[in-house]
Write a protein that holds these residues in place. Structure first.
Motif, PDB file in Angstrom:
ATOM      1  N   ALA A  31       0.832  -1.212   0.000  1.00 56.09           N
ATOM      2  CA  ALA A  31       0.000   0.000   0.000  1.00 56.09           C
ATOM      3  C   ALA A  31       0.867   1.264   0.000  1.00 56.09           C
ATOM      4  O   ALA A  31       0.664   2.178   0.791  1.00 56.09           O
ATOM      5  CB  ALA A  31      -0.950  -0.012   1.201  1.00 56.09           C
ATOM      6  N   ASP A  32       1.837   1.289  -0.874  1.00 57.82           N
ATOM      7  CA  ASP A  32       2.828   2.370  -0.887  1.00 57.82           C
ATOM      8  C   ASP A  32       2.296   3.567  -1.686  1.00 57.82           C
ATOM      9  O   ASP A  32       2.378   3.598  -2.921  1.00 57.82           O
ATOM     10  CB  ASP A  32       4.126   1.804  -1.498  1.00 57.82           C
ATOM     11  N   LEU A  33       1.780   4.557  -0.969  1.00 62.75           N
ATOM     12  CA  LEU A  33       1.129   5.683  -1.649  1.00 62.75           C
ATOM     13  C   LEU A  33       2.118   6.532  -2.451  1.00 62.75           C
ATOM     14  O   LEU A  33       1.773   7.048  -3.520  1.00 62.75           O
ATOM     15  CB  LEU A  33       0.389   6.555  -0.631  1.00 62.75           C
TER      16      LEU A  33
ATOM     17  N   TRP B  61      -4.664  -5.263  -1.775  1.00 65.10           N
ATOM     18  CA  TRP B  61      -4.492  -4.163  -0.789  1.00 65.10           C
ATOM     19  C   TRP B  61      -4.911  -4.681   0.600  1.00 65.10           C
ATOM     20  O   TRP B  61      -5.988  -5.241   0.744  1.00 65.10           O
ATOM     21  CB  TRP B  61      -5.371  -2.985  -1.191  1.00 65.10           C
TER      22      TRP B  61
ATOM     23  N   ARG C 246      -5.528  -1.436   5.981  1.00 65.18           N
ATOM     24  CA  ARG C 246      -5.142  -0.107   5.479  1.00 65.18           C
ATOM     25  C   ARG C 246      -6.247   0.451   4.578  1.00 65.18           C
ATOM     26  O   ARG C 246      -5.986   1.118   3.571  1.00 65.18           O
ATOM     27  CB  ARG C 246      -3.788  -0.199   4.778  1.00 65.18           C
TER      28      ARG C 246
ATOM     29  N   GLU D 233      -6.460   4.306   3.833  1.00 67.35           N
ATOM     30  CA  GLU D 233      -5.624   4.823   2.740  1.00 67.35           C
ATOM     31  C   GLU D 233      -6.228   4.478   1.379  1.00 67.35           C
ATOM     32  O   GLU D 233      -6.139   5.259   0.437  1.00 67.35           O
ATOM     33  CB  GLU D 233      -4.213   4.244   2.853  1.00 67.35           C
TER      34      GLU D 233
ATOM     35  N   LYS E 292      -8.878   6.958   0.734  1.00 69.91           N
ATOM     36  CA  LYS E 292      -8.305   8.259   0.376  1.00 69.91           C
ATOM     37  C   LYS E 292      -7.843   8.279  -1.074  1.00 69.91           C
ATOM     38  O   LYS E 292      -8.019   9.271  -1.786  1.00 69.91           O
ATOM     39  CB  LYS E 292      -7.133   8.586   1.303  1.00 69.91           C
ATOM     40  N   LEU E 293      -7.253   7.173  -1.462  1.00 66.79           N
ATOM     41  CA  LEU E 293      -6.787   7.061  -2.840  1.00 66.79           C
ATOM     42  C   LEU E 293      -7.972   7.142  -3.811  1.00 66.79           C
ATOM     43  O   LEU E 293      -7.936   7.875  -4.801  1.00 66.79           O
ATOM     44  CB  LEU E 293      -6.054   5.722  -3.003  1.00 66.79           C
TER      45      LEU E 293
END
Lengths: 499, 419
Positions: A196-198, A224, A228, A231, A234-235
């Protein structure tokens, strides 16, 4: 003695010797010869059997309980890394992969095998010249294509682990140059989502083509991590794509999570409104049985009418029937009556039971009738005969796909064929069944139809099956039609000369 | 030298001894019964895998692996759980059970209405094809999907085992069987080896034609390697000729109509009916020769072949890719026969739907009372039904009572069959 005859005799003697040795209990595993019945008690046998059965059952349950872990398993990762470290990549990696593919056996129904060797070769090639690799890989077919498709993402995962984003982005650019951007973006997404590397996702966005990016972001949900989820939301919000939430597993009831998001004022209003109006998400929200009927209808964006209630009914009844009691099975095994099942469903869905008792009863009937048609009829006992018949015939037409033909026949036999309307509805049900059953069971269904006892259902079965097969098997159709005795159905048979 | 020359005989004698042991062991099992607690007598198993399991178990004191699975299955039935969890555990039990006792596993699955159990039996089918086949054939109604699955799996894993039971297959499965054999073949060399096997099948001429049809459809040669007409013209009648002739028809799928026409001219009259049939069966899936093939089949009176392909989805979609005006004009040349009805509808619809107003005007311009006009309206009515238009208004235009009756029947079928 002639040579062949001697041969026959000596072979026969050997065969006989084998027989005799066995009968005398003198086989080489002499100490494991059958114990006399009297030496092993029935109780001992039963205990052994039960112990063996328990082991077998425990193994099946353990396998069913095994949770799916996305990404490379630890052993596979270790093995591949070992191979990567110990290998000096050959000058012609393509040739090495082609050779390797010859011994890469995928059973027609088997799992995708691990091939640390292939992963290591692809890993090195991707590290050395990704564009050359994709150029080569894009037109692959045959065994090499199969192997590379199945092992590629593992090499990508290891590259990412070892070298980070710096390795991934040029790879994606190379894939795009060779026209493989979309398919590679899917594999990348699965790997990137594991962490989950934004930051990395933002970099992919800034460098990828629109097509690759859409594929990439639409594939992230697969791996994913549920914990998390914030996140992920949010994405999706940053992209204003509420549809991305549709298949993501948030690790808690999805409807509850969606409601939390809709109430979260830190998220853009447009995105929250998008959740409310997305048809798939509306369906999820309306399926939440912890809400009132009114709220659910509001979430579904539907009027409070019979059809909307029937849809909610269908969902809720199916959910109750599919719970740990497995009511349809209990009913089939005679462990619960249809009335008892209906009561259990009513108790589990009190609001619906009060608001739409008929819709609830009808859905329970539809779900149980395939298990035991005669036993389910009690649910319709209070209906006027005409309405009851119509409901049964409608169920026979629309709710009996893939049901056993014997059950279908049993259901039809719960209603008379007195009126023209009932007769036509019965024929429609037969027409649909014969069409599907012929498709699925072919000769087996023909045999079953021809063995039916005399009566209107045999007549209709012959008539409907003949209609289905007439196009391709005119001789069979003719022989089925020759068995029809019902005057009205006979009249409907087209004459052979008709085009 | 002497020793080595005797080795095969020593080996066969050892085999005979072992066979004697085996036979005796089998015979000794005749009256054995194994009791399963609380369930009455264990279900009988007749297949060799189960017998082997039972035999070795008998020596260990009475329990058998097959019985253990049956007992586990029955124990699971007594437990309370959700339908999806039960199905998951059952699937895993069946998968393992099938490797020990395929007949027992299949029977249990059938009792539970679980026969189409997505892949649970695949491994057993491939490991023990003959035993699985025998067990499947005993199941009857409900087993066709799984039987077809057996054919697909075994065709890929062990073609010889599949070919060995072709004669026992129900006719409609037999019709597709050779296609399964060639499903995953990815080189001419592999396809040729398999075709050699197919040629050795003991089959009637009609059946061999059917097998070769599927073989060539599934594994055509590359266009440059195609069989030329002189590759079979001088061969004597028989399987080799049929094989080459089907290969020739298969190769024409890539050719333009002019090449196909030129090849056709070389064919003696006596071979034309068969050639037309083979051609229609092979070029049907490609565009260029499709109308040519239909016309030749009509000329040769190949009605059953026309019936088999006409209206089939793959065929329709290819036929309808033609230029609408040309297709419509071709449709008007077809005879008014049931076997050709599907081709007529497919050929006329592109013109009727491309520009609906012009299409309708063209239909109205056809002679009143002609079958072409009435069948045209019938085809349009069916299309209108699918698109949710005014079916009644179209059907009203049909003057022939029988054509109208069939249009009404098709409507009823469509409504009954829709989801």
């Amino acid at each position: 003695m002639s040579h062949p005859l001697r041969n026959i005799l000596t072979h026969a003697l050997a065969l006989g010797a084998g027989w005799a040795i066995y009968q005398a209990g003198g086989t080489s595993d002499g100490d494991r010869k059958p114990a006399p019945e009297s030496q092993v008690s029935g109780a001992e046998r039963r205990n052994e059997l039960s112990a063996g059965a328990a082991k077998v059952l425990a193994a099946a349950k353990a396998a069913a309980d095994e949770t799916f872990v996305p990404g490379l398993k630890q052993e596979a990762r270790t093995e591949a890394m070992k191979r990567i470290g110990s290998m000096s990549p050959p000058a012609d990696i393509a040739a090495a992969l082609d050779t390797l593919a010859l011994s890469y056996v995928v059973e027609p129904a088997g799992d995708r095998p691990d091939s640390p060797e292939a992963v290591a070769l692809i890993y090195h090639w991707l590290g050395k010249d990704p564009e050359e690799f994709f150029q080569w890989a894009k037109s692959l077919d045959g065994p090499t294509g199969t192997m590379v498709r199945q092992q590629f993402w593992k090499a990508v995962e290891l590259q990412l682990k070892a070298k980070g984003a710096a390795a991934l982005l040029p790879m994606l650019a190379s894939a795009e140059k060779t026209g493989m951007g979309r398919s590679v973006a899917n594999s990348f997404a699965r790997v990137v989502a594991l962490e989950a590397d934004l930051d990395l996702i933002a970099k992919v966005k800034s460098s990828a083509s629109k097509e690759s990016w859409n594929e990439f972001i639409g594939s992230l949900y697969q791996t994913w991590p549920a914990e998390r989820r914030a996140e992920f939301a949010k994405l999706a919000a940053a992209e204003n794509k509420p549809g991305l939430l549709t298949y993501f597993n948030p690790g808690k009831p999805r409807a509850e999570w969606l409601r939390e998001l809709m109430a979260d004022e830190s998220l853009p209003a447009e995105f929250r409104e998008g959740i409310r109006t997305n048809p798939k998400l509306q369906e999820t929200l309306a399926s939440d049985t912890t809400l009132s009927l009114e709220e659910r209808l509001a979430y579904a964006g539907k009027q409070d009418d019979a059809q909307s209630r029937a849809e909610i009914c269908r969902h809720d009844v199916d959910q109750v029937l599919g719970n740990d009691h497995d009511w349809p099975r209990a009913f089939r095994r005679g462990e619960a009556t249809a009335q008892e099942v209906l009561e259990a469903v009513r108790a589990a869905t009190p609001e619906l039971a009060a608001a739409s008792p008929e819709a609830l009863r009808d859905r329970v009937f539809e779900r149980l009738v395939g298990e035991d048609p005669a036993g389910a009829m009690i649910l319709l006992a209070d209906l006027p005969a005409a309405e009851r018949n119509a409901r049964v015939l409608h169920t026979a037409l629309r709710e009996f796909d893939h049901a056993e033909p014997d059950r279908f026949l049993e259901l039809l036999q719960q209603v008379p064929a007195d009126t023209e309307a009932d007769r036509e509805a019965r024929l429609d049900a037969w027409n649909r069944r014969s069409w599907q059953n012929d498709e699925e069971e072919r000769e087996n269904y023909t045999t079953w139809v021809q063995a039916l006892p005399p009566g209107i259902d045999r007549e209709m079965a012959l008539f409907s099956l003949a209609r289905v097969v007439a196009g391709r098997y005119p001789d069979l159709a003719e022989s089925l039609r020759a068995q029809i005795t019902d005057a009205e159905l006979k009249q409907r048979i087209p004459s052979p000369s008709q085009p | 030298m002497k020793t080595s020359s005797h080795l095969p005989r020593v080996f066969t004698h050892v085999l005979a001894l072992l066979a004697g042991l085996g036979l005796a062991a089998l015979a000794s099992r005749g009256g054995t019964k194994t009791e399963v607690p609380g369930k009455g007598p264990a279900r009988s198993t007749t297949n060799t895998g189960a017998e082997a399991a039972n035999r070795s178990a008998a020596r260990g004191g009475g329990k058998t692996r097959a019985d253990e699975y049956r007992q586990a299955w029955d124990d699971l039935a007594e437990e309370t759980m959700s339908a999806s969890r039960r199905a998951d555990i059952q699937w895993r039990l069946l998968k393992a059970w099938a490797m020990v006792d395929i007949e027992g596993a299949l029977t249990a699955a059938k009792e539970e209405g679980f026969l189409n159990s997505s892949g649970a039996f695949d491994e057993a089918f491939m490991a023990n094809p003959r035993e699985s086949w025998t067990a499947l054939r005993k199941l009857g109604l409900g087993s066709m999907e799984l039987t077809t699955r057996w054919a697909q799996m075994v065709a890929l894993k062990d073609p010889d085992a599949m070919i060995a039971v072709l004669g026992e297959m129900p006719p409609r499965l037999r019709r597709d069987a050779a296609g399964f054999l060639f499903e995953d073949v990815d080189s001419d060399e592999a396809a040729n080896k398999l075709k050699e096997k197919v040629l050795r099948i003991d089959a009637s001429e009609e059946e061999m034609e059917m097998h070769l049809r599927q073989a060539w459809l599934s594994a055509p040669l590359l266009p440059e390697d195609r069989v030329r007409v002189d590759g079979w013209l001088d061969l004597p009648a028989g399987t080799e000729r049929l094989h080459a002739m089907t290969g020739w028809a298969s190769g024409l799928r890539y050719q333009d109509p002019a090449t196909i026409g030129a090849e056709w001219e070389k064919i003696p009259t006596a071979d034309r009916a068969q050639a037309a049939r083979l051609l229609l069966n092979q070029v049907g899936k490609q565009l260029p020769g499709i109308r040519f093939a239909v016309d030749r089949a009509i000329e040769g009176g190949q009605w059953q072949t026309l019936r088999d392909n006409g209206g089939a989805e793959y065929f329709s979609s290819q036929l309808m890719k033609g230029e609408p005006e040309e297709l419509a004009q071709w449709a008007l040349t077809l005879p008014h026969r049931e076997e050709v009805g599907g081709y007529f509808a497919d050929a006329i619809l592109p013109k009727l739907t491309k520009d609906p107003e012009a299409g309708r005007a063209w239909l109205e311009s056809l002679p009143e009372g002609s079958w072409q006009r009435d069948e045209g309206y019938a085809a349009l009515a069916q299309e209108t039904l699918k698109k949710g238009g005014d079916w009644e208004a179209v059907v009203e235009e049909i003057s022939d009572a029988e054509i109208r009756r069939r249009a009404e029947e098709r409507k009823r079928d469509w409504e009954v069959r829709k989801r």
